[in-house]
Structure formats: structure tokens, C-alpha cells
Design an enzyme around this catalytic site. Sequence first.
Site, PDB file in Angstrom:
ATOM      1  N   CYS A  88       0.807  -1.234   0.000  1.00 28.22           N
ATOM      2  CA  CYS A  88       0.000   0.000   0.000  1.00 28.22           C
ATOM      3  C   CYS A  88       0.835   1.275   0.000  1.00 28.22           C
ATOM      4  CB  CYS A  88      -0.934   0.012   1.205  1.00 28.22           C
ATOM      5  SG  CYS A  88      -2.026  -1.396   1.208  1.00 28.22           S
ATOM      6  N   ASN A 138     -10.088  -0.678  -2.047  1.00 29.53           N
ATOM      7  CA  ASN A 138      -8.666  -0.452  -1.771  1.00 29.53           C
ATOM      8  C   ASN A 138      -7.860  -1.041  -2.929  1.00 29.53           C
ATOM      9  OD1 ASN A 138      -6.022  -0.631  -0.881  1.00 29.53           O
ATOM     10  ND2 ASN A 138      -6.537  -1.386   1.160  1.00 29.53           N
ATOM     11  N   HIS A 193      -3.759   7.081   1.355  1.00 30.54           N
ATOM     12  CA  HIS A 193      -4.004   5.780   0.725  1.00 30.54           C
ATOM     13  C   HIS A 193      -5.439   5.380   1.058  1.00 30.54           C
ATOM     14  CE1 HIS A 193      -4.168   1.610  -0.076  1.00 30.54           C
ATOM     15  NE2 HIS A 193      -4.037   1.236   1.190  1.00 30.54           N
TER      16      HIS A 193
END
Length: 326
Positions: free
Chosen positions: A113, A283, A253
Amino acid sequence: MRNAYIAGTGYYVPPKVVTNQDMMQWYDTTDEWITERSGIRERRWVEAGTGPSDLAIPAFNMALEDAGMEKDEIDFVIFATLSPEAWFPGSGCFFQEKMNLGTIGVLDIRQQCTGFVYGLSLAKLFVESGQYKNVALVAAEVQSTSIDLSNEGRTVGVLFGDGAGVVIVRAREDEPGILSTHLHADGRFAKELWVPEPSSTHYPKVTDVNNLHCYMNGREVFKHAVTRFPEVINEALDANGWNKDEVDLYIPHQANLRISQMVAKILGLPEEKFYHNIQKYGNTTAASIAIAMAEAQRDGSLKKGDKLVLAAFGAGFTWAGAAIIF
Ligand code: COA
């Protein structure tokens, strides 16, 4: 003074929309559970046969056009993904071949991530050192193919999506651009969010197909994320003598809407200062900030000259931030 800056942005998400309602055909779940816990309403999934290097192509073309550049001007590629199409070589080589980029160097990074912010840090160094003039930072993920569609996988399976984002990092004189990046990791938590196999520690590399799915200790991730996000944002602010209120936009993020809302609250910032598109895409790990940046630019939330702060947290655990004059 040679300063790296973001000359162009681009993104691409595959057309297939998978709604929370659709999730109910695999999982004992509800739209309400998913939305309340994560903010996600839908995500995009690729059709079989599509890899991250394929998703990166339209995103790259969009970024080139935005920068007013031809692909031949790119002299280095950094490719961030946790979902490469092969064990090796990295997706960057497949991308380079598909884009016909000659023999320029390609560097794959596996920073999950935080891959985009780690990649941005490298791109800045390459450009400011004078080694390369125009670096394409590509972040692309195909997560849908590693999702556990049995009910056991429901907590993780509803969160992730596929997509790609690209920025072109170039040098300019005098005017500032990417001001600072801040990179961190704490490997003690490596197994709280991971895909254990394939693993070179045993033969064959895959001992149990269930180990090809992501394991996540959601509560542990949440707890650390809401600490590390504000920490690294403050680090980026302090490094540049910025006041939190003078920043035009924060792009976190896109891990979870609840995490971002809590981070905004901890920092004492209005939620509107935080950009979100997780509702539409879930995500997309390394790609999420890059996609958000490109979308924010196009919907007017992010303008040239804006003070921008990026922050990411994810597997490793790793976390990272950046302060940018966009
Ligand atoms: N649908 C419906 N129910 C679900 C579900 C789903 N998709 N997934 C789990 N549940 C159930 C659990 O079985 C549990 O039921 P029980 O109370 O009867 O045992 C209940 O919901 C609560 O599960 P829990 O895992 O404790 O949920 P949570 O409140 O911790 O929320 C996350 C789960 C994943 C949303 C949350 O932990 C989180 O957001 N973590 C951070 C994740 C993240 O951001 N990851 C990316 C990092 S880059």
C-alpha cells in the site's frame, strides 16, 4: 536548483463494476456491513487474462498526454505492485515490452500500500540527481484474482479492487515540486497483513492454496493505521514548516474510509480536506493514491500549485508520507 515535480497524472480502472450487492452471491454479507465498516460501495474487477501491466497502459497514456510528452521521452520506469503477473520478472518488464519503450531501465518495487509513495521517493532521487530526466512511476494492481471467494474470505474480500495510476516525474529549475518524502517500516508486524505463499522457504513453493489469499488481522491494522497516518503527516508538515491548515489537499491511501475519517479527526482537520474515492474503487493498494491524485486533478479538487500531502500505510507494516507543491 533541480527540483523533481509531477508533470502529468493518469489512471485507469477496468469497466466491470462489482457492487456490495454482487458480493452477496459469494459471501454472507450485506451492503450495510461493508459500507459502515469501510465506506466501500463498489469496486472494479478485471476480466481473466488481464494483468497489472495491461491496466497500466491507458493510465500511462493519460499521464503522458497530461504532461504533453511522448513516450520516447521517458527514460526510466518504476513499477509498484503487490500483484505481479509472474513470480518473476516484475510487471515493469511486461509493461515496458507492451509499451515498446526500447531498452530503458525498469525497477519493480514491492511495497504494497505504500508502493506509490516509496516509488515517488525513488523517482525524486533519480530526477534530482540528474541520472534520469523523465521517470514514469506506475502503480497497478489486480487483486480480484487472489480474493478468497469462500465465506471465510469475506472480511478481506470485500475491501480490495483493481486499478492503475501513473505519474510522470520530471525536473524543473527553481520552482519547487516534490519537497520531501518520509519512509518507514516495522517488520515485527509483517505477518499481520500478508500473503504467505508462494514462498521460497519450502518445496514446492505452494503448499496450500489457501495461503495464496491475503491474511489480515483487521483490528491490528486499524489500530496501527490510525496512529501511523497522523504521525507521518505531521512529519511531512514539520519537515517543510507547513501548518496543517495551509495544506490544500490531503490524499491518504484509500484503505478504509473510517480510517481516514478518524485520521482527520485526530489531526483536527475537516473531512473535506481529505480526498476519497474508495467508495467507487475499494482499496487498490499501491495504485490508490495515484488514482486519487489523477481523479482529484480532473474533478478540480487538486490544482497546479496546490500544497498536497500524501500518506500511506499498509503491509509490512510500512508507512510513508510526502509533501508536494503540485
Ligand atoms: N460481512 C458481514 N459480516 C462480516 C464480514 C462481512 N464481509 N466480515 C466479517 N464479518 C463479521 C465477523 O464474522 C464478526 O462477526 P461476529 O461478531 O459474529 O464474530 C463481525 O463481522 C465483526 O468482525 P471483525 O473482524 O471484528 O470486524 P471489524 O469491526 O474489525 O471490521 C474490518 C473488519 C476489516 C473492516 C476492520 O478491522 C478494518 O477496517 N481494518 C483495517 C483494514 C484495512 O484498512 N486494511 C487495509 C490496510 S492497507
